[in-house]
Design a protein around this motif. Structure first.
Motif, PDB file in Angstrom:
ATOM      1  N   GLU A  37       0.837  -1.205   0.000  1.00  0.00           N
ATOM      2  CA  GLU A  37       0.000   0.000   0.000  1.00  0.00           C
ATOM      3  C   GLU A  37       0.871   1.253   0.000  1.00  0.00           C
ATOM      4  OE1 GLU A  37      -4.176  -1.016   2.225  1.00  0.00           O
ATOM      5  OE2 GLU A  37      -2.379  -0.894   3.481  1.00  0.00           O
ATOM      6  N   ALA A  38       1.947   1.236   0.783  1.00  0.00           N
ATOM      7  CA  ALA A  38       2.848   2.395   0.824  1.00  0.00           C
ATOM      8  C   ALA A  38       3.498   2.627  -0.536  1.00  0.00           C
ATOM      9  CB  ALA A  38       3.922   2.174   1.893  1.00  0.00           C
ATOM     10  N   LEU A  39       3.930   1.542  -1.180  1.00  0.00           N
ATOM     11  CA  LEU A  39       4.515   1.653  -2.522  1.00  0.00           C
ATOM     12  C   LEU A  39       3.489   2.189  -3.518  1.00  0.00           C
ATOM     13  CD1 LEU A  39       6.511  -1.709  -2.683  1.00  0.00           C
ATOM     14  CD2 LEU A  39       7.505   0.593  -2.652  1.00  0.00           C
ATOM     15  N   HIS A  40       2.248   1.752  -3.352  1.00  0.00           N
ATOM     16  CA  HIS A  40       1.169   2.206  -4.242  1.00  0.00           C
ATOM     17  C   HIS A  40       0.961   3.714  -4.115  1.00  0.00           C
ATOM     18  CE1 HIS A  40      -2.558   2.150  -6.504  1.00  0.00           C
ATOM     19  NE2 HIS A  40      -3.190   2.723  -5.487  1.00  0.00           N
ATOM     20  N   TYR A  41       0.952   4.215  -2.881  1.00  0.00           N
ATOM     21  CA  TYR A  41       0.760   5.657  -2.691  1.00  0.00           C
ATOM     22  C   TYR A  41       1.948   6.452  -3.243  1.00  0.00           C
ATOM     23  CZ  TYR A  41      -3.202   4.427   0.244  1.00  0.00           C
ATOM     24  OH  TYR A  41      -4.396   3.924   0.696  1.00  0.00           O
ATOM     25  N   GLN A  42       3.157   5.893  -3.108  1.00  0.00           N
ATOM     26  CA  GLN A  42       4.324   6.530  -3.713  1.00  0.00           C
ATOM     27  C   GLN A  42       4.179   6.578  -5.228  1.00  0.00           C
ATOM     28  OE1 GLN A  42       7.997   4.626  -2.450  1.00  0.00           O
ATOM     29  NE2 GLN A  42       7.303   4.519  -0.334  1.00  0.00           N
ATOM     30  N   MET A  43       3.730   5.469  -5.799  1.00  0.00           N
ATOM     31  CA  MET A  43       3.542   5.398  -7.248  1.00  0.00           C
ATOM     32  C   MET A  43       2.513   6.426  -7.716  1.00  0.00           C
ATOM     33  SD  MET A  43       2.212   2.188  -9.554  1.00  0.00           S
ATOM     34  CE  MET A  43       0.501   2.689  -9.253  1.00  0.00           C
ATOM     35  N   LEU A  44       1.411   6.573  -6.967  1.00  0.00           N
ATOM     36  CA  LEU A  44       0.385   7.549  -7.324  1.00  0.00           C
ATOM     37  C   LEU A  44       0.932   8.977  -7.282  1.00  0.00           C
ATOM     38  CD1 LEU A  44      -2.841   6.253  -5.515  1.00  0.00           C
ATOM     39  CD2 LEU A  44      -2.244   6.086  -7.939  1.00  0.00           C
ATOM     40  N   ALA A  45       1.765   9.243  -6.286  1.00  0.00           N
ATOM     41  CA  ALA A  45       2.359  10.579  -6.174  1.00  0.00           C
ATOM     42  C   ALA A  45       3.244  10.875  -7.384  1.00  0.00           C
ATOM     43  CB  ALA A  45       3.169  10.692  -4.884  1.00  0.00           C
ATOM     44  N   HIS A  46       4.001   9.878  -7.832  1.00  0.00           N
ATOM     45  CA  HIS A  46       4.860  10.065  -9.002  1.00  0.00           C
ATOM     46  C   HIS A  46       4.023  10.230 -10.273  1.00  0.00           C
ATOM     47  CE1 HIS A  46       8.235   9.368  -6.492  1.00  0.00           C
ATOM     48  NE2 HIS A  46       8.070   8.075  -6.355  1.00  0.00           N
ATOM     49  N   TYR A  47       2.904   9.519 -10.325  1.00  0.00           N
ATOM     50  CA  TYR A  47       1.999   9.651 -11.475  1.00  0.00           C
ATOM     51  C   TYR A  47       1.436  11.070 -11.536  1.00  0.00           C
ATOM     52  CZ  TYR A  47      -2.388   9.243 -14.105  1.00  0.00           C
ATOM     53  OH  TYR A  47      -3.432   9.441 -14.981  1.00  0.00           O
ATOM     54  N   LYS A  48       0.987  11.569 -10.400  1.00  0.00           N
ATOM     55  CA  LYS A  48       0.384  12.906 -10.370  1.00  0.00           C
ATOM     56  C   LYS A  48       1.403  14.002 -10.683  1.00  0.00           C
ATOM     57  CE  LYS A  48      -3.244  11.519  -7.137  1.00  0.00           C
ATOM     58  NZ  LYS A  48      -3.776  11.610  -5.751  1.00  0.00           N
ATOM     59  N   SER A  49       2.676  13.766 -10.324  1.00  0.00           N
ATOM     60  CA  SER A  49       3.714  14.767 -10.599  1.00  0.00           C
ATOM     61  C   SER A  49       4.346  14.575 -11.986  1.00  0.00           C
ATOM     62  CB  SER A  49       4.817  14.694  -9.533  1.00  0.00           C
ATOM     63  OG  SER A  49       5.526  13.467  -9.614  1.00  0.00           O
ATOM     64  N   GLY A  50       3.957  13.486 -12.663  1.00  0.00           N
ATOM     65  CA  GLY A  50       4.485  13.240 -13.998  1.00  0.00           C
ATOM     66  C   GLY A  50       5.891  12.680 -14.025  1.00  0.00           C
ATOM     67  N   ASN A  51       6.333  12.130 -12.892  1.00  0.00           N
ATOM     68  CA  ASN A  51       7.691  11.576 -12.804  1.00  0.00           C
ATOM     69  C   ASN A  51       7.638  10.106 -13.219  1.00  0.00           C
ATOM     70  OD1 ASN A  51      10.235  10.594 -12.081  1.00  0.00           O
ATOM     71  ND2 ASN A  51      10.378  11.928 -10.291  1.00  0.00           N
ATOM     72  N   MET A  52       7.812   9.858 -14.533  1.00  0.00           N
ATOM     73  CA  MET A  52       7.645   8.509 -15.042  1.00  0.00           C
ATOM     74  C   MET A  52       8.722   7.549 -14.550  1.00  0.00           C
ATOM     75  SD  MET A  52       6.987   7.224 -18.958  1.00  0.00           S
ATOM     76  CE  MET A  52       5.481   8.208 -19.036  1.00  0.00           C
ATOM     77  N   GLN A  53       9.947   8.026 -14.437  1.00  0.00           N
ATOM     78  CA  GLN A  53      11.039   7.146 -14.005  1.00  0.00           C
ATOM     79  C   GLN A  53      10.785   6.598 -12.604  1.00  0.00           C
ATOM     80  OE1 GLN A  53      14.948   8.916 -14.155  1.00  0.00           O
ATOM     81  NE2 GLN A  53      15.961   7.069 -13.420  1.00  0.00           N
TER      82      GLN A  53
END
Length: 217
Positions: free
Chosen positions: A110-126
């Motif tokens: 779940e923590a990794l998922h929220y990190q992934m969502l944050a990167h998605y929203k900021s457009g940080n694909m890497q």
């Protein structure tokens, strides 16, 4: 990079070389720079060559008579076949993880998922792709099936450069995030059947025609 302890020898050398191949540092079709790697890892040529024999057996490199080794090319057919097998492995891992995942493992995903969502929203694909990879690997580990984990790890190394580094179209990226949301919900419900189905569909969708067209026949 840390020097390799002599006690671990060719097994750890093989793991390091696998990572270099998966990361694209050693490109498909390129010669394996034995002298450079020996210096980098702090080992002699003997453990490196033993490691290359292992990697040749696994399909990562091709041994050249009296000329060392080169990184195997990932052809369109090989990529398609590998993804078909991984699709089944991830589906099985999802079914098992749904029944066996521990509370700490779920919290980590779940923590990794929220990190992934944050990167998605900021457009940080890497960084998004890195978190994405960690989620898939964590679900496989949560299956608590050592044979499945080992087979998956080997195959994932082969296609990681394509699977977790490719540029994503905005439409596919949005779809992938929605599928990950569904994965998390299935995990929370401990619904292995649903999770396995989502993972199978998710990986099938990953193999876009544009990515395959870049591969050799």
């Amino acid at each position: 990079m840390d020097k390799i302890r002599q006690s671990t020898l060719h097994g750890e050398v093989a793991e390091r070389v696998r990572d270099l191949i998966a990361q694209g540092v050693l490109a498909p079709g390129s010669r394996v720079p034995e002298k450079q790697l020996c210096e980098q890892f702090g080992v002699s040529r003997t453990p490196l060559r033993e490691a290359l024999k292992v990697l040749a057996h696994e399909g990562f490199v091709e041994l050249l008579p009296n000329r060392g080794a080169r990184v195997a090319k990932l052809t369109r057919t090989t990529l398609k076949n590998t993804f078909e097998v991984m699709q089944s492995l991830e589906a099985l891992a999802g079914e098992l993880a749904g029944a066996r995942i521990s509370d700490p493992e779920l919290a980590n995903i779940e923590a990794l998922h929220y990190q992934m969502l944050a990167h998605y929203k900021s457009g940080n694909m890497q960084e998004y792709l890195l978190a994405n990879q960690q989620i898939h690997e964590a679900i496989v580990v949560a299956s608590q099936n050592d044979v499945l984990i080992d087979v998956y790890k080997n195959l994932n190394h082969r296609v990681r450069r394509v699977r977790f580094t490719a540029e994503l179209s905005s439409d596919y990226w949005s779809q992938a995030v929605s599928e990950h949301e569904a994965m998390i919900e299935a995990l929370r419900k401990r619904d292995g059947k649903e999770l396995g189905s989502i993972l199978s569909c998710h990986l099938r969708n990953k193999v876009e025609v544009s990515a395959l067209e870049e591969m050799a026949e």
